[in-house]
Design an enzyme around this catalytic site. Structure first.
Site, PDB file in Angstrom:
ATOM      1  CG  ASP A  70      38.683  92.185  10.287  1.00 24.29           C
ATOM      2  OD1 ASP A  70      38.288  91.114  10.779  1.00 24.29           O
ATOM      3  OD2 ASP A  70      38.678  92.390   9.054  1.00 24.29           O
TER       4      ASP A  70
ATOM      5  CG  ASP B 163      44.791  85.005   5.156  1.00 27.69           C
ATOM      6  OD1 ASP B 163      43.620  84.564   5.141  1.00 27.69           O
ATOM      7  OD2 ASP B 163      45.286  85.584   6.131  1.00 27.69           O
TER       8      ASP B 163
END
Length: 242
Positions: A132, A11
């Site tokens: 998500d 990330d």
């Protein structure tokens, strides 16, 4: 038997390799100043795929770490899937031209379904849908907002447009090292008739071993547990290949 793929995760915020706690940008930990070096380390350990998220791009609504990600693809011979702020056909085409193997569409699947449909039509084999989930609903814009749609509702709509690959993330588990919500992922796979990749909170080797060979789970994205050395990537890959 369904192929099981392991995706080490990178990330990105400000060009650095970070992990968030439950998707909270205010609770980030830097684990690497040089993400390309981190990517190379994962490749050297035997990983064939890498899951990369441009967190700055997810928040802004357009890619912000794309040059770094392109360098990663050029310098490390590993398959890369990239998500975060991909909301235009130009962004999709740019990434794929730079050697990225797959783009992940999340927010745009809700905010701009026509765009999502066009990408699926043009690049059917190079798209994954990121589902998500926060409190049962799909979160968007870097997990900062929650929609009214459930993961299964959105997935079923997108399957009609040609979507084949799905990533399920339980945001409440992400970065918390409490185990992934495999039961919810399996339920989603059952509802939509497609296997899913599990993300968010994957913590132990035993947990991954239970996913391998499960016809509802096609892979696992592993982040924080690798960086904190709770899981060794070599052990995971050995379990998959045994």
């Amino acid at each position: 038997m369904l192929m099981f793929t392991v995706f080490p995760a990178i990330d990105l915020i400000d060009g650095k390799c970070v992990r968030l706690f439950q998707g909270d940008y205010d609770q980030s930990t830097v684990y690497g100043e040089d993400p390309i070096q981190v990517a190379r380390s994962f490749f050297d350990q035997g990983a064939e795929w890498l899951h990369v998220v441009d967190l700055d791009g997810a928040k802004a609504g357009h890619p912000l770490n794309q040059e770094l990600i392109a360098r990663m693809a050029q310098e490390v011979p590993i398959n890369i899937e990239i998500g975060g702020g991909i909301r235009s056909m130009d962004s999709v085409a740019w990434y794929l031209e730079k050697g990225i193997k797959r783009v992940i569409l999340g927010s745009s699947a809700i905010s701009d379904p026509d765009f999502c449909k066009k990408v699926l039509q043009r690049y059917p084999n190079a798209v994954a849908i990121g589902l998500d989930v926060k409190k049962g609903k799909v979160a968007v814009r870097g997990w900062l907002e929650v929609s009214d749609l459930s993961a299964a509702e959105l997935a079923k709509q997108l399957i009609q447009e040609g979507a084949e690959q799905f990533i399920y993330t339980d945001i409440s588990r992400d970065g918390a090292l409490k185990g992934a919500n495999v039961a919810a992922a399996e339920q989603l796979a059952e509802e939509i008739g497609k296997p899913v990749v599990v993300s968010g909170g994957v913590t132990t080797l035993d947990e991954i071993k239970k996913m391998i060979g499960n016809h509802k789970v096609s892979g696992a994205i592993i982040g924080k547990a690798l960086y904190t050395k709770q899981i060794a990537l070599s052990d995971v890959l050995k379990a998959v290949n045994d």
